[in-house]
Design an enzyme around this catalytic site. Structure first.
Site, PDB file in Angstrom:
ATOM      1  N   LYS A 143     -10.352   0.462  -2.308  1.00 16.00           N
ATOM      2  CA  LYS A 143     -10.224   0.097  -0.901  1.00 16.00           C
ATOM      3  C   LYS A 143     -10.615   1.279  -0.021  1.00 16.00           C
ATOM      4  O   LYS A 143     -10.112   2.390  -0.182  1.00 16.00           O
ATOM      5  CB  LYS A 143      -8.800  -0.343  -0.564  1.00 16.00           C
ATOM      6  CG  LYS A 143      -8.635  -0.752   0.900  1.00 16.00           C
ATOM      7  CD  LYS A 143      -7.246  -1.295   1.199  1.00 16.00           C
ATOM      8  CE  LYS A 143      -7.090  -1.645   2.673  1.00 16.00           C
ATOM      9  NZ  LYS A 143      -5.749  -2.177   2.990  1.00 16.00           N
ATOM     10  N   ASP A 170       0.866  -1.177   0.000  1.00 14.95           N
ATOM     11  CA  ASP A 170       0.000   0.000   0.000  1.00 14.95           C
ATOM     12  C   ASP A 170       0.904   1.228   0.000  1.00 14.95           C
ATOM     13  O   ASP A 170       1.519   1.553   1.021  1.00 14.95           O
ATOM     14  CB  ASP A 170      -0.897   0.013   1.237  1.00 14.95           C
ATOM     15  CG  ASP A 170      -1.983  -1.053   1.194  1.00 14.95           C
ATOM     16  OD1 ASP A 170      -1.777  -2.088   0.513  1.00 14.95           O
ATOM     17  OD2 ASP A 170      -3.023  -0.866   1.846  1.00 14.95           O
ATOM     18  N   LYS A 224      -7.022   3.679  -3.001  1.00 16.72           N
ATOM     19  CA  LYS A 224      -7.366   3.583  -1.576  1.00 16.72           C
ATOM     20  C   LYS A 224      -7.587   4.979  -1.023  1.00 16.72           C
ATOM     21  O   LYS A 224      -6.866   5.921  -1.389  1.00 16.72           O
ATOM     22  CB  LYS A 224      -6.240   2.853  -0.847  1.00 16.72           C
ATOM     23  CG  LYS A 224      -6.432   2.684   0.652  1.00 16.72           C
ATOM     24  CD  LYS A 224      -5.275   1.873   1.238  1.00 16.72           C
ATOM     25  CE  LYS A 224      -5.320   1.840   2.764  1.00 16.72           C
ATOM     26  NZ  LYS A 224      -4.196   1.068   3.329  1.00 16.72           N
TER      27      LYS A 224
END
Length: 207
Positions: free
Chosen positions: A153, A63, A124
């Protein structure tokens, strides 16, 4: 808990990747970690080197935080450091954190499109350190900004099953949460089966 509940992944600090890999061996739960965290302002070469080292240490998912300041200033050429991380990840899943709390809607859309162009797998919402996290409006915006093969996400503020289900209906397919056990207990108590419609990521606070 993550292995017992069969969540998608556990997101840990970079220094804990090897330990998490050992503890989760054979469980089917992926090991995730972060690069360029939490502001995305490390140099591109550093993000790429960090990613390579983390993959070699056993990370399944990265991430990364894009360069928030450069995105805000319109320097989209620099924000293509996403592509360097994707290359360094050697086929492993890369999720790109936009940190929406600091961005305009136009900047969020630009970040999403740069993410897809660079070959990453997810957009995300948040790191968990900014003033705000995932919102219904942002999930809808991000889902509309990318094609169907890019996933969304939601992270930050996903503290309940009702929130998770609402964001899932808007297009989120992964959820970063520290309340994972409580959310799954609520889901089971409602008699809807053993797994929610999308998978959670069990996270350390802020991850």
């Amino acid at each position: 808990m993550a292995a017992r509940r069969q969540v998608a992944s556990v997101c840990v600090r970079p220094c804990d990747v090897e330990l998490a890999r050992t503890l989760l061996a054979g469980s089917g739960v992926l090991v995730g970690t972060v690069a360029g965290f939490p502001h995305g302002d490390t140099r591109t070469t550093v993000k790429a080197a960090e990613t390579r080292e983390l993959v070699e240490a056993g990370a399944d998912e990265i991430d990364m935080v894009l360069h928030i300041g450069r995105l805000r200033s319109g320097d989209t050429a620099y924000v293509h450091d996403i592509a360097a991380v994707v290359a360094a990840a050697q086929g492993h899943v890369v999720k790109v954190i936009l940190e929406n709390a600091y961005l305009s809607d136009e900047q969020k859309i630009t970040g999403c499109r740069l993410t897809e162009k660079a070959g990453a797998h997810f957009v995300k919402t948040s790191t968990g350190f900014a003033p705000g996290g995932a919102t219904l409006t942002d999930i809808r915006l991000m889902r509309a900004a990318v094609s169907s093969h890019i996933e969304v996400k939601a992270a930050g503020g996903v503290h309940s099953l009702d929130t998770l289900l609402t964001l899932h209906q808007a297009g989120a397919t992964r959820f970063g949460a520290t309340a994972t056990a409580a959310i799954l207990d609520d889901f089971a108590a409602r008699g809807r089966g053993e797994q929610p419609p999308a998978r959670a990521t069990a996270s350390g606070e802020g991850y």
